[in-house]
Design a protein around this motif. Sequence first.
Motif, PDB file in Angstrom:
ATOM      1  N   UNK A 333       0.772  -1.235   0.000  1.00 53.98           N
ATOM      2  CA  UNK A 333       0.000   0.000   0.000  1.00 53.98           C
ATOM      3  C   UNK A 333       0.798   1.278   0.000  1.00 53.98           C
ATOM      4  N   UNK A 334       2.125   1.213  -0.110  1.00 57.11           N
ATOM      5  CA  UNK A 334       2.930   2.429  -0.131  1.00 57.11           C
ATOM      6  C   UNK A 334       2.920   3.050  -1.529  1.00 57.11           C
ATOM      7  N   UNK A 335       2.775   4.378  -1.569  1.00 58.83           N
ATOM      8  CA  UNK A 335       2.760   5.109  -2.839  1.00 58.83           C
ATOM      9  C   UNK A 335       4.120   5.696  -3.190  1.00 58.83           C
ATOM     10  N   UNK A 336       4.937   5.950  -2.161  1.00 60.20           N
ATOM     11  CA  UNK A 336       6.207   6.631  -2.406  1.00 60.20           C
ATOM     12  C   UNK A 336       7.266   6.159  -1.429  1.00 60.20           C
ATOM     13  N   UNK A 337       8.465   6.005  -1.921  1.00 59.53           N
ATOM     14  CA  UNK A 337       9.639   5.789  -1.089  1.00 59.53           C
ATOM     15  C   UNK A 337      10.500   7.035  -1.212  1.00 59.53           C
ATOM     16  N   UNK A 338      10.890   7.607  -0.072  1.00 57.72           N
ATOM     17  CA  UNK A 338      11.780   8.756  -0.099  1.00 57.72           C
ATOM     18  C   UNK A 338      13.102   8.374   0.571  1.00 57.72           C
TER      19      UNK A 338
END
Length: 361
Positions: A333-338
């Motif tokens: 469910x993660x949309x972005x990795x920073x």
Amino acid sequence: MKFGVTVVPRASDWRLFVDLEAMGYDAAWAADSQMLYSDAYAVLALAAANTSRIRLGTGVSVGGVRLAPVTAHSIATINQMAPGRVFIGIGTGHTAMRVMGKDPMKAGAFREYLRVLRALLHGQEVDYALTDGERTDIRFLHPDMGFIDVAHPVPIYVAADGPLALKAAGAYGDGRICSHNQTRTRLQKSLETMNEGAKAVGRTLPGTFHTAALSYACVLRPGESMTSDRVVDEIGSMAAATLHYWWELYQKNGDTSTVARRCLDLWDEYLAFTEGMETPPAKRYQQIHYGHCAFLPAEERRFITEDLIRATGGLVGTPEEIIDMLHEREAMGLDEITLLPAMDTARRNLKDFAEQVIARY
């Protein structure tokens, strides 16, 4: 999956934001910690004036060191320079407060902070109380004269882990940022709690609710291991930040519940190391956070082990291994990795990741 970078903002190197745009990253988050780095908003202004595509915001701004109207004003000013591509990450201030020997903002105060922040960034009038407790109505008086931009609402991404902060994120946030090493079960439970918070204020979390995770990465070269010198140079400062976090919790009440089981022996070694520091105990927080996420002090290098890297969710491996990790996280469910690499090796680290991972994802 979107790919962002959390930048240790250094005013003399604001061009890193320009380079990140050229590398193809989707977003750049400027870390906000007043005793450690350059001012996040000053550096974001330079970035906004010199980029055209990349999304820009704070990662994360700290409620405890700025009044809510000031934070709204600062990010709305950046939005005037880069309308429609600005966001604000906001939290209670683990590092920014701890590095002054203070506790993060309390949950109730943080919730109220988010309420005021959201209203102002949507161009609304809102009742607001300073420390004297007297409420008055406030609004931006000149929203159409080029000083700020609230015509393009700034998304609010809330750094939240505890149940009260998660409910506040659901009530007033447009997204959430967390650490990368959270399990599927924990992520799902957090989403349920945020939905509860949204429902309590008559809101439904939109399908665009953004979920981001702070992590770090290093693409291994042939013959390298997780603890090769180059790897530790690039990711050691971020891995060590978890030790700082564990230490802070331990100082409060002896809590070691967050220490990863695979790192218990390492934790004992680190605790002995901190107890031997020359800094007086009452000011030891200053030495603990020296270099925090920006660089790794030489004396802490021995604590960057494979167990610590794995326990903290580091994306370290071959391009294929990292891509598999990312697919797993996206499915959760993660949309972005920073990503947050060490300051002096950031360009090399992020260029490798862009060319060998993002390009093939």
